[in-house]
Design an enzyme around this catalytic site. Structure first.
Site, PDB file in Angstrom:
ATOM      1  N   ASP A  82       0.816  -1.215   0.000  1.00  0.00           N
ATOM      2  CA  ASP A  82       0.000   0.000   0.000  1.00  0.00           C
ATOM      3  C   ASP A  82       0.856   1.274   0.000  1.00  0.00           C
ATOM      4  O   ASP A  82       2.038   1.250   0.353  1.00  0.00           O
ATOM      5  CB  ASP A  82      -0.886   0.045   1.247  1.00  0.00           C
ATOM      6  CG  ASP A  82      -2.033  -0.951   1.186  1.00  0.00           C
ATOM      7  OD1 ASP A  82      -2.061  -1.769   0.247  1.00  0.00           O
ATOM      8  OD2 ASP A  82      -2.897  -0.919   2.088  1.00  0.00           O
ATOM      9  N   HIS A  97       3.767  -2.159   3.220  1.00  0.00           N
ATOM     10  CA  HIS A  97       3.813  -0.813   2.648  1.00  0.00           C
ATOM     11  C   HIS A  97       5.176  -0.629   1.983  1.00  0.00           C
ATOM     12  O   HIS A  97       6.208  -0.762   2.664  1.00  0.00           O
ATOM     13  CB  HIS A  97       3.594   0.254   3.730  1.00  0.00           C
ATOM     14  CG  HIS A  97       2.238   0.170   4.370  1.00  0.00           C
ATOM     15  ND1 HIS A  97       1.952  -0.758   5.352  1.00  0.00           N
ATOM     16  CD2 HIS A  97       1.107   0.892   4.158  1.00  0.00           C
ATOM     17  CE1 HIS A  97       0.674  -0.606   5.721  1.00  0.00           C
ATOM     18  NE2 HIS A  97       0.140   0.388   5.022  1.00  0.00           N
TER      19      HIS A  97
END
Length: 274
Positions: free
Chosen positions: A82, A224
């Protein structure tokens, strides 16, 4: 008188011969019947043996085929990232993924994709999935209808310009989605089942321990690609997953490219937004 005696004697001899001949025929007939019965019994026994071994061989073959099928069943997980792209850490991650021959799913923020379109293009060109993470990471549950629509459509426009198609999936920031937001998103909503918690720890060893302690077959792993600590530990995580017999796929592959507007947490785990 003598002739009479000879006649009687001849008759007696002839009767004896007939008697002996009859006994011989009966004996031979009985022997033939006995041999026939023995032959039939031997044939039956042989047939039973052949049938037994044939069935045993067939059962063995089925067991072997079943074992092969079990061996062919693999554990599968999907790696997802993400908040990118990032011109430094995402590029480093792409290099690792290429070396390891692994494809993942990137949930891009529209504002970052707009800044670094070449990174997005490279990620897609190398076989990774590019999906939406909204425009600027706002909690959709706290926004109005117009604001939610803007977060979705603006990112779709940016990605379509870069990769020539809008995202097939959307991951809501914080995994937060309402029934209203789900209707507006109008496509599969992808959350996760294993959180690396890299956003919280920012520590490579803790990220690794978190993954090995929580990963399971069919899970979607959340990372991430904006954190160096995450990118640095990804090779170790990939090696571990391979050693444990996992096959690594994109989210689309793991979920068999769903079309329903449900919220997906992993393989076999989808729900309607509340």
């Amino acid at each position: 008188m003598k002739e009479k005696k000879f006649l009687i004697l001849g008759i007696i001899v002839l009767l004896g011969m007939f008697f002996f001949l009859g006994k011989s025929i009966i004996f031979l007939t009985n022997n033939q019947h006995e041999e026939t019965r023995s032959s039939v019994n031997r044939t039956k026994q042989s047939f039973r043996k052949e049938t037994f071994f044939s069935r045993k061989e067939e059962a063995s073959k089925k067991d072997t085929e079943q074992t092969k099928k079990v061996d062919q069943i693999k554990k599968i997980v999907a790696l997802s990232f993400d908040d990118g792209p990032n011109p430094r850490t995402t590029i480093q991650l792409l290099k690792i993924l290429k070396e390891k021959k692994v494809h993942v799913t990137f949930f891009e923020l529209g504002e970052n994709a707009n800044k670094y379109p070449e990174v997005v293009k490279q990620a897609q060109k190398e076989g990774n999935e590019i999906e939406s993470h909204t425009y600027d990471h706002q909690d959709l549950a706290q926004l109005s209808t117009d604001e939610i629509q803007m977060e979705i459509s603006k990112t779709d426009e940016i990605l379509k310009k870069i990769i020539e198609k809008k995202a097939d999936f959307l991951r809501p920031p914080y995994g937060s989605v309402t029934e209203l937001a789900a209707r507006l998103i109008n496509r599969p909503i992808i959350n996760w089942s294993v959180d690396s918690e890299d956003w919280k720890t920012r520590n490579s060893e803790q990220i690794f321990q978190r993954i090995i302690g929580t990963v399971y077959d069919g899970s979607i792993l959340l990372f991430h690609d904006i954190y160096p600590e995450t990118v640095n530990v990804i090779p170790q995580i990939i090696d571990y997953l391979y050693e444990q017999g996992y096959q690594l796929e994109t989210v689309g592959e793991l979920l068999n490219h769903p079309k329903d507007g449900k919220v997906y947490y992993g393989k076999g785990d989808s729900r309607f937004a509340a």
